[in-house]
Motif scaffolding. Structure first.
Motif, PDB file in Angstrom:
ATOM      1  N   LEU A 377      25.182   7.633 -70.777  1.00 57.86           N
ATOM      2  CA  LEU A 377      26.068   8.791 -71.609  1.00 57.86           C
ATOM      3  C   LEU A 377      27.648   8.810 -71.452  1.00 57.86           C
ATOM      4  O   LEU A 377      28.033   8.904 -72.511  1.00 57.86           O
ATOM      5  N   VAL A 378      28.029   8.429 -70.228  1.00 58.32           N
ATOM      6  CA  VAL A 378      29.358   8.824 -70.163  1.00 58.32           C
ATOM      7  C   VAL A 378      30.187   7.528 -70.694  1.00 58.32           C
ATOM      8  O   VAL A 378      31.698   7.607 -71.120  1.00 58.32           O
ATOM      9  N   SER A 379      29.453   6.330 -70.846  1.00 57.96           N
ATOM     10  CA  SER A 379      30.206   5.105 -71.460  1.00 57.96           C
ATOM     11  C   SER A 379      30.267   5.345 -73.025  1.00 57.96           C
ATOM     12  O   SER A 379      30.800   4.475 -73.750  1.00 57.96           O
ATOM     13  N   CYS A 380      29.288   6.267 -73.498  1.00 54.46           N
ATOM     14  CA  CYS A 380      29.009   6.198 -75.068  1.00 54.46           C
ATOM     15  C   CYS A 380      28.364   5.131 -75.633  1.00 54.46           C
ATOM     16  O   CYS A 380      28.354   4.803 -76.681  1.00 54.46           O
ATOM     17  N   LYS A 381      27.859   4.105 -74.750  1.00 53.54           N
ATOM     18  CA  LYS A 381      27.202   3.070 -75.174  1.00 53.54           C
ATOM     19  C   LYS A 381      25.528   3.230 -75.646  1.00 53.54           C
ATOM     20  O   LYS A 381      25.081   2.543 -76.243  1.00 53.54           O
ATOM     21  N   ASP A 382      25.114   4.447 -75.036  1.00 51.17           N
ATOM     22  CA  ASP A 382      23.980   4.939 -75.605  1.00 51.17           C
ATOM     23  C   ASP A 382      22.902   3.901 -75.448  1.00 51.17           C
ATOM     24  O   ASP A 382      22.763   3.327 -74.402  1.00 51.17           O
ATOM     25  N   HIS A 383      22.072   3.624 -76.688  1.00 50.72           N
ATOM     26  CA  HIS A 383      20.885   2.814 -76.395  1.00 50.72           C
ATOM     27  C   HIS A 383      21.361   1.208 -76.273  1.00 50.72           C
ATOM     28  O   HIS A 383      20.640   0.360 -75.983  1.00 50.72           O
ATOM     29  N   LYS A 384      22.974   1.033 -76.517  1.00 52.01           N
ATOM     30  CA  LYS A 384      23.233  -0.195 -76.396  1.00 52.01           C
ATOM     31  C   LYS A 384      24.131  -0.463 -75.160  1.00 52.01           C
ATOM     32  O   LYS A 384      24.926  -1.666 -74.981  1.00 52.01           O
ATOM     33  N   ILE A 385      23.557   0.094 -73.944  1.00 49.61           N
ATOM     34  CA  ILE A 385      23.858  -0.155 -72.606  1.00 49.61           C
ATOM     35  C   ILE A 385      23.644  -1.539 -72.289  1.00 49.61           C
ATOM     36  O   ILE A 385      24.522  -2.157 -71.464  1.00 49.61           O
ATOM     37  N   TYR A 386      22.744  -2.237 -72.971  1.00 51.78           N
ATOM     38  CA  TYR A 386      22.576  -3.887 -72.403  1.00 51.78           C
ATOM     39  C   TYR A 386      23.413  -4.603 -72.950  1.00 51.78           C
ATOM     40  O   TYR A 386      23.688  -5.725 -72.360  1.00 51.78           O
ATOM     41  N   GLU A 387      24.481  -4.123 -73.791  1.00 52.95           N
ATOM     42  CA  GLU A 387      25.698  -4.938 -74.049  1.00 52.95           C
ATOM     43  C   GLU A 387      26.464  -5.070 -72.770  1.00 52.95           C
ATOM     44  O   GLU A 387      27.287  -6.283 -72.976  1.00 52.95           O
ATOM     45  N   LEU A 388      26.577  -4.323 -71.923  1.00 55.02           N
ATOM     46  CA  LEU A 388      27.399  -4.535 -70.786  1.00 55.02           C
ATOM     47  C   LEU A 388      26.685  -5.493 -69.835  1.00 55.02           C
ATOM     48  O   LEU A 388      27.469  -5.979 -68.729  1.00 55.02           O
ATOM     49  N   LEU A 389      25.457  -5.980 -70.147  1.00 52.48           N
ATOM     50  CA  LEU A 389      24.855  -7.047 -69.210  1.00 52.48           C
ATOM     51  C   LEU A 389      24.973  -8.392 -69.928  1.00 52.48           C
ATOM     52  O   LEU A 389      24.341  -9.370 -69.443  1.00 52.48           O
ATOM     53  N   ASP A 390      25.471  -8.607 -70.887  1.00 54.45           N
ATOM     54  CA  ASP A 390      25.731  -9.525 -71.671  1.00 54.45           C
ATOM     55  C   ASP A 390      26.856 -10.776 -71.157  1.00 54.45           C
ATOM     56  O   ASP A 390      27.527 -10.353 -70.429  1.00 54.45           O
ATOM     57  N   LYS A 391      25.919 -11.924 -70.802  1.00 52.95           N
ATOM     58  CA  LYS A 391      26.490 -13.068 -70.472  1.00 52.95           C
ATOM     59  C   LYS A 391      26.083 -13.038 -68.666  1.00 52.95           C
ATOM     60  O   LYS A 391      26.604 -14.040 -68.059  1.00 52.95           O
ATOM     61  N   ASP A 392      25.672 -11.991 -68.276  1.00 46.42           N
ATOM     62  CA  ASP A 392      25.509 -11.909 -66.714  1.00 46.42           C
ATOM     63  C   ASP A 392      23.954 -11.915 -66.546  1.00 46.42           C
ATOM     64  O   ASP A 392      23.495 -12.854 -65.766  1.00 46.42           O
ATOM     65  N   LEU A 393      23.277 -10.973 -66.859  1.00 42.32           N
ATOM     66  CA  LEU A 393      21.742 -10.921 -66.974  1.00 42.32           C
ATOM     67  C   LEU A 393      21.258 -11.313 -67.958  1.00 42.32           C
ATOM     68  O   LEU A 393      20.078 -11.839 -67.991  1.00 42.32           O
ATOM     69  N   VAL A 394      21.501 -10.947 -69.091  1.00 42.80           N
ATOM     70  CA  VAL A 394      20.989 -11.355 -70.618  1.00 42.80           C
ATOM     71  C   VAL A 394      22.019 -12.049 -71.501  1.00 42.80           C
ATOM     72  O   VAL A 394      23.244 -12.062 -71.166  1.00 42.80           O
ATOM     73  N   HIS A 395      21.448 -12.784 -72.448  1.00 37.88           N
ATOM     74  CA  HIS A 395      22.392 -13.470 -73.409  1.00 37.88           C
ATOM     75  C   HIS A 395      21.864 -13.265 -74.666  1.00 37.88           C
ATOM     76  O   HIS A 395      20.631 -13.413 -75.215  1.00 37.88           O
ATOM     77  N   LEU A 396      22.904 -12.413 -75.475  1.00 35.27           N
ATOM     78  CA  LEU A 396      22.545 -11.747 -76.727  1.00 35.27           C
ATOM     79  C   LEU A 396      22.916 -13.005 -77.761  1.00 35.27           C
ATOM     80  O   LEU A 396      23.843 -13.502 -77.449  1.00 35.27           O
ATOM     81  N   GLY A 397      22.199 -12.602 -78.848  1.00 37.70           N
ATOM     82  CA  GLY A 397      22.782 -13.750 -79.834  1.00 37.70           C
ATOM     83  C   GLY A 397      21.573 -14.076 -80.843  1.00 37.70           C
ATOM     84  O   GLY A 397      20.368 -13.842 -80.572  1.00 37.70           O
ATOM     85  N   GLU A 398      21.654 -14.639 -81.910  1.00 39.90           N
ATOM     86  CA  GLU A 398      20.573 -14.954 -82.742  1.00 39.90           C
ATOM     87  C   GLU A 398      19.644 -16.061 -82.172  1.00 39.90           C
ATOM     88  O   GLU A 398      20.107 -16.975 -81.342  1.00 39.90           O
ATOM     89  N   GLY A 399      18.526 -15.811 -82.157  1.00 40.68           N
ATOM     90  CA  GLY A 399      17.579 -16.591 -81.584  1.00 40.68           C
ATOM     91  C   GLY A 399      17.249 -16.668 -80.238  1.00 40.68           C
ATOM     92  O   GLY A 399      16.322 -17.147 -79.640  1.00 40.68           O
ATOM     93  N   ARG A 400      17.884 -15.718 -79.701  1.00 44.69           N
ATOM     94  CA  ARG A 400      17.522 -15.201 -78.198  1.00 44.69           C
ATOM     95  C   ARG A 400      16.305 -14.059 -78.166  1.00 44.69           C
ATOM     96  O   ARG A 400      16.237 -13.376 -79.160  1.00 44.69           O
TER      97      ARG A 400
END
Length: 552
Positions: A377-400
């Motif tokens: 809520l406070v980050s305004c990332k809402d449902h895209k909060i997972y973007e804050l985990l990119d490169k650390d715990l998850v890897h986003l991108g095509e084919g992933r």
């Protein structure tokens, strides 16, 4: 007393026992309005005024007492007052007596359909804010009346006598034939949710695709045991689908959940979004209040165990209703022991991701799940909060694989890696500029609260009561900041006309200035603007200069 009665038929009669032309007495009007003080005053004047029956002019409600009216109108305070004053419970064989209305949902809903015929609004105009117009609010009113009825009887030691007279607990059984227009609205791997109409109200019908229905029965048992609270989804009852033989829970219907709101906000233009900074804090506060209610349950706290946006239902005005108690537990003093690892990894506390028979947890897991939603809520990332985990715990991108599947994989293979999740969120929250829209003081408070709730060790997390207290302070501060500003001219004149107060410390404090002129840092308080005064008069004997300049 009757000599002073008003001549107008629409005005309340002067005598506590005299009926108006509509068939109602003053006590009926006071009961429908929920005015316990007025009922006590009438009882002092004439003790029998609280038992006067309505006249024939009241139509189908002829013979009703003020206690009937208080129960039917959902006025819990008036019900308690009338019972304390000695109002009669009536005979349990009559389906329209107060004792039946207060303990039978079906009997109460039957009267609810005719509520506009009661003297709730003496002028005849039903206001837009009618508290019984919405079925969800009506059921909540019934729950409050039933609770007030039980408490009043207990105060006078009448509980056993009332049960012997015919009072029975609400059986919560809804006939499938009573459900109209059953329409499936959501389907998942574990079950489905449908909407339907039940006795004029819209309800949700939930069933699980499990042969023994153990999870659904546990959820129903927990919801049934809870007293009324405006932050908890209200249960209507259970029903059985005659076609599939599946047991279903019938609950109050809400049009939205937090996850769907997040998705809708992403599609709206910036100026049309519902989640303003203040609304984000209020949603977080109401969710915390609901969890505090569960944690305060007696004799043992209830741990929701699955706090995530999908389980946060919202009304049309974005008020929170917590739902889905399928894996909730009652906490024992030594902690809940479980070998099951169930839930959504993003919102699961670290102690829930560990395997083994010695795994124990408590209400702190709800504080952690709330902390992740607070970050959303406070980050305004809402449902895209997972973007804050990119490169650390998850890897986003095509084919992933989808981010949630990657986290589920970590939960099954290397759950210890999920302990990095709080650090990832907090690091991006602090250094990513996500809180810049908040004032500096609110920014620090929001980060500190998120950090405390996402602590890895359960004992380091604050209790939900502390979370609620801190959030209320933040909401009050944000309300102050979003209050409409006064015109600039008014602010300037207020500063000019405000007498300067003695200095406190090394900074002069203009504490009488309007709040809008105060700043976060007292050292940055500006000095009052200079007062423009006319020039001094010229010496005697010299011509006075013209305000329009020098002439030829």
């Amino acid at each position: 007393m009757e000599a002073g009665a008003p001549k107008s038929g629409s005005a309340p009669p002067a005598s506590p026992l005299k009926l108006a032309s509509t068939g109602w007495a003053p006590a009926h009007l006071a009961a429908c309005a929920g005015s316990a003080p007025a009922l006590r005053s009438l009882h002092r004047a004439r003790p029998d005024s609280i038992a006067v029956p309505a006249g024939e002019q009241a139509g189908a409600f002829s013979g009703w007492t003020p206690l009937h009216c208080a129960v039917a109108c959902g006025e819990a305070a008036a019900v308690g007052a009338l019972l304390d004053l000695g109002a009669s419970l009536g005979s349990p064989t009559d389906p329209a007596v107060p004792i039946r209305l207060a303990t039978s949902r079906d009997a109460w809903l039957g009267v609810w359909q005719k509520r506009e015929q009661l003297p709730r609004f003496p002028d005849g105009a039903v206001p837009r804010e009618d508290g019984l117009r919405d079925m969800d609010a009506a059921l909540c009113s019934f729950a409050r009346v039933a609770e007030a009825w039980r408490e009043a009887l207990a105060r006078h030691g009448l509980t056993a006598a009332a049960e012997a007279a015919g009072m029975r607990p609400w059986d919560f059984v809804v006939g499938w034939a009573e459900l109209e227009r059953v329409t499936r609205v959501a389907t998942g791997g574990l079950g489905q949710v449908s909407s339907a109409r039940y006795r004029g109200m819209k309800v949700a019908v939930k069933n699980l695709h499990q042969p023994d229905n153990a999870v659904l029965q546990q959820e129903f048992a927990i919801m049934r045991s809870l007293p009324y609270n405006e932050r908890i989804t209200q249960v209507v009852g259970t029903t059985t689908n005659p076609h599939t033989r599946e047991t279903c829970i019938v609950m109050a219907w809400y049009p939205l959940d937090l996850q769907r709101l997040f998705l809708q906000e992403a599609e709206r233009l910036k100026g049309a979004r519902q989640l303003t900074p203040l609304k984000r804090l209020r949603v977080a506060l109401e969710l915390a209040e609901g969890l505090l209610f569960l944690h305060s349950h007696k004799p043992e706290p209830i741990v929701h165990r699955d706090v995530k946006p999908d389980n946060v239902l919202l009304t049309d005005n974005l008020h929170v209703r917590i739902t889905d108690f399928g894996i909730s537990k009652s906490k024992v003093p030594e902690g809940i022991q479980s070998e099951q690892v169930r839930g959504s990894p993003l919102w699961m506390a670290p102690e829930l991701t560990k395997y083994g028979p010695d795994r124990r947890y408590g209400t702190e897991v709800d504080v952690y799940g709330w902390g992740v939603i607070f970050c959303q809520l406070v980050s305004c990332k809402d449902h895209k909060i997972y973007e804050l985990l990119d490169k650390d715990l998850v890897h986003l991108g095509e084919g992933r694989p989808p981010w949630n599947k990657q986290l589920e994989g970590l939960l099954l293979t290397t759950p210890e890696q999920l302990e990095q999740l709080p650090g990832c969120l907090l690091r991006k929250l602090e250094s990513g500029g996500l809180l810049e829209y908040l004032s500096p003081l609110l920014r620090d408070d929001a980060y500190d609260l998120a950090r405390d709730c996402l602590a890895l060790r359960p004992e380091d997390r604050p209790a939900m009561a502390t979370v609620v207290k801190r959030l209320r302070t933040m909401v009050a501060r944000q309300e102050e900041e979003e209050r409409p500003a006064a015109p600039l001219r008014r602010q300037v004149w207020a500063a000019l006309l405000t007498p300067a107060m003695p200095a406190r410390g090394r900074v002069r404090n203009y504490c009488s200035a309007p709040p809008l002129l105060r700043m976060e840092n007292p050292s940055q308080v500006p000095s009052p603007p200079p007062l423009l005064l006319p020039p001094p008069p010229p010496p005697l004997g010299l011509p006075r200069p013209s305000p329009f300049g020098t002439g030829p």
